[in-house]
Design a protein around this motif. Structure first.
Motif, mmCIF file in Angstrom:
data_model
loop_
_atom_site.group_PDB
_atom_site.id
_atom_site.type_symbol
_atom_site.label_atom_id
_atom_site.label_comp_id
_atom_site.label_asym_id
_atom_site.label_seq_id
_atom_site.Cartn_x
_atom_site.Cartn_y
_atom_site.Cartn_z
ATOM 1 N N SER A 1 -4.224 7.401 0.205
ATOM 2 C CA SER A 1 -5.572 7.699 -0.268
ATOM 3 C C SER A 1 -6.562 7.486 0.871
ATOM 4 C CB SER A 1 -5.923 6.780 -1.447
ATOM 5 O OG SER A 1 -7.247 6.984 -1.896
ATOM 6 N N GLU B 1 -11.857 -8.486 2.886
ATOM 7 C CA GLU B 1 -12.369 -7.665 1.794
ATOM 8 C C GLU B 1 -11.781 -8.130 0.458
ATOM 9 O OE1 GLU B 1 -13.335 -3.429 3.967
ATOM 10 O OE2 GLU B 1 -11.299 -3.698 3.181
ATOM 11 N N HIS C 1 -4.175 -3.932 -3.089
ATOM 12 C CA HIS C 1 -4.598 -3.805 -1.697
ATOM 13 C C HIS C 1 -4.818 -2.359 -1.279
ATOM 14 C CE1 HIS C 1 -2.840 -8.047 -0.760
ATOM 15 N NE2 HIS C 1 -4.041 -8.095 -1.314
ATOM 16 N N GLY C 2 -4.961 -1.465 -2.256
ATOM 17 C CA GLY C 2 -5.250 -0.075 -1.946
ATOM 18 C C GLY C 2 -4.002 0.758 -1.748
ATOM 19 N N ALA C 3 -4.189 1.950 -1.195
ATOM 20 C CA ALA C 3 -3.100 2.921 -1.118
ATOM 21 C C ALA C 3 -3.142 3.675 0.207
ATOM 22 C CB ALA C 3 -3.197 3.905 -2.280
ATOM 23 N N LEU D 1 -10.834 7.056 1.799
ATOM 24 C CA LEU D 1 -12.053 6.532 1.182
ATOM 25 C C LEU D 1 -13.256 6.885 2.044
ATOM 26 C CD1 LEU D 1 -13.574 4.613 -0.816
ATOM 27 C CD2 LEU D 1 -12.945 2.739 0.737
ATOM 28 N N TYR E 1 -8.722 -4.938 -4.952
ATOM 29 C CA TYR E 1 -9.129 -4.081 -6.057
ATOM 30 C C TYR E 1 -8.635 -4.643 -7.399
ATOM 31 C CZ TYR E 1 -9.837 -0.473 -2.419
ATOM 32 O OH TYR E 1 -10.243 0.243 -1.321
ATOM 33 N N ARG F 1 -12.876 8.907 -3.307
ATOM 34 C CA ARG F 1 -11.481 8.794 -2.872
ATOM 35 C C ARG F 1 -10.786 10.137 -3.052
ATOM 36 N NH1 ARG F 1 -12.705 3.689 -4.897
ATOM 37 N NH2 ARG F 1 -11.883 1.971 -3.629
ATOM 38 N N VAL G 1 0.819 -1.211 0.000
ATOM 39 C CA VAL G 1 0.000 0.000 0.000
ATOM 40 C C VAL G 1 0.855 1.264 0.000
ATOM 41 C CG1 VAL G 1 -2.003 -1.111 1.042
ATOM 42 C CG2 VAL G 1 -0.275 -0.095 2.532
ATOM 43 N N ASP H 1 -7.929 4.011 2.549
ATOM 44 C CA ASP H 1 -8.308 3.352 1.299
ATOM 45 C C ASP H 1 -7.419 2.121 1.080
ATOM 46 O OD1 ASP H 1 -9.395 2.727 -1.143
ATOM 47 O OD2 ASP H 1 -8.395 4.347 -2.229
ATOM 48 N N VAL H 2 -7.511 1.191 2.020
ATOM 49 C CA VAL H 2 -6.739 -0.044 1.944
ATOM 50 C C VAL H 2 -7.699 -1.226 2.046
ATOM 51 C CG1 VAL H 2 -4.655 0.992 2.924
ATOM 52 C CG2 VAL H 2 -6.319 -0.084 4.437
ATOM 53 N N VAL H 3 -7.264 -2.344 1.486
ATOM 54 C CA VAL H 3 -8.075 -3.564 1.531
ATOM 55 C C VAL H 3 -7.718 -4.329 2.789
ATOM 56 C CG1 VAL H 3 -8.572 -5.752 0.381
ATOM 57 C CG2 VAL H 3 -8.243 -3.674 -0.975
#
Length: 230
Positions: free
Chosen positions: A110, A149, A105-107, A112, A152, A119, A89, A143-145
């Motif tokens: 960022s 979950e 796995h998102g950032a 959310l 992405y 975002r 991430v 904004d992470v998985v």
């Protein structure tokens, strides 16, 4: 020459960002059920926010290392032929110059909105009271998985993996799915599969060739060999 590269925490370890599953990894110091699940966020959103604020500050202070720069060099030399799928991430690939990066796995950088899905760039220190720029509600999360979950961009990732000629996995433990299954998918589709890791992973048998050692050594050497053959 279509190349897909899966990267995990091991590629960023030498930049000072902690890995997760080693003996001194992050999950030996934090309970993932508290810090990285939707249920943990529901129970104690402040703890989760503080955890990711600390990780974001650590990331902001880190620099890309020789492995990140080598992959950016590979992409520059083979425009349109290299895709990086990262489990990380952090934004070190992008800061090294890579452009075709899919953060599955998102950032960290960022934020959310859990209400409207908007975002936006996260501040280094997020707060539960932060308002969504789109809907104006205080329903902000990293904004992470989290575990449990769905990662992405899975459709695009699977399409790329099953259409590549070379699949490489760098610095990944091979313990987290669906990322851990991508090497087998690529091999079934006919790709040459390469593992570059500090040591054997859980999925080493899925690869045709393996190169072990620090990412800052093995990745630039592999890129040099690949470019010499192209």
């Amino acid at each position: 020459m279509r190349i897909v590269i899966l990267t995990g925490a091991g590629i960023s370890a030498e930049s000072g960002l902690g890995t997760f599953r080693d003996k001194d990894g992050l999950w030996t110091r934090y309970d993932l059920n508290d810090a990285a699940t939707p249920e943990g966020f529901a129970r104690n959103p402040q703890l989760v926010t503080d955890f990711y604020n600390a990780r974001r500050a650590n990331c902001a202070a880190a620099d890309p290392n020789a492995a990140h720069h080598a992959l950016a060099r590979l992409e520059a030399a083979l425009p349109g032929e290299v895709m990086i799928v990262t489990q990380n991430v952090d934004d070190l690939h992008q800061r090294a110059g890579s452009q075709a990066v899919i953060p599955m796995h998102g950032a960290l950088m960022s934020a959310l909105c859990t209400g409207c899905g908007h975002r936006w760039p996260a501040p280094v220190a997020m707060a539960l009271s932060d308002l969504c720029p789109a809907c104006g509600k205080a329903r902000t999360r990293p904004d992470v998985v989290w575990f449990g979950e769905i990662p992405y961009h899975m459709d695009a990732i699977v399409d790329a993996v099953t259409d590549c000629e070379i699949f490489a996995a760098i610095g990944t433990s091979g313990q987290v799915y669906p990322a851990a299954g991508l090497a087998a998918e690529a091999r079934r589709a006919g790709a040459q599969c390469v593992e570059l890791n500090l040591e054997r992973s859980e999925i080493s048998r899925a690869f045709h060739e393996r190169h072990f050692g620090p990412a800052t050594l093995v990745v630039p050497a592999w890129v040099d060999r690949l470019l010499a053959q192209s």
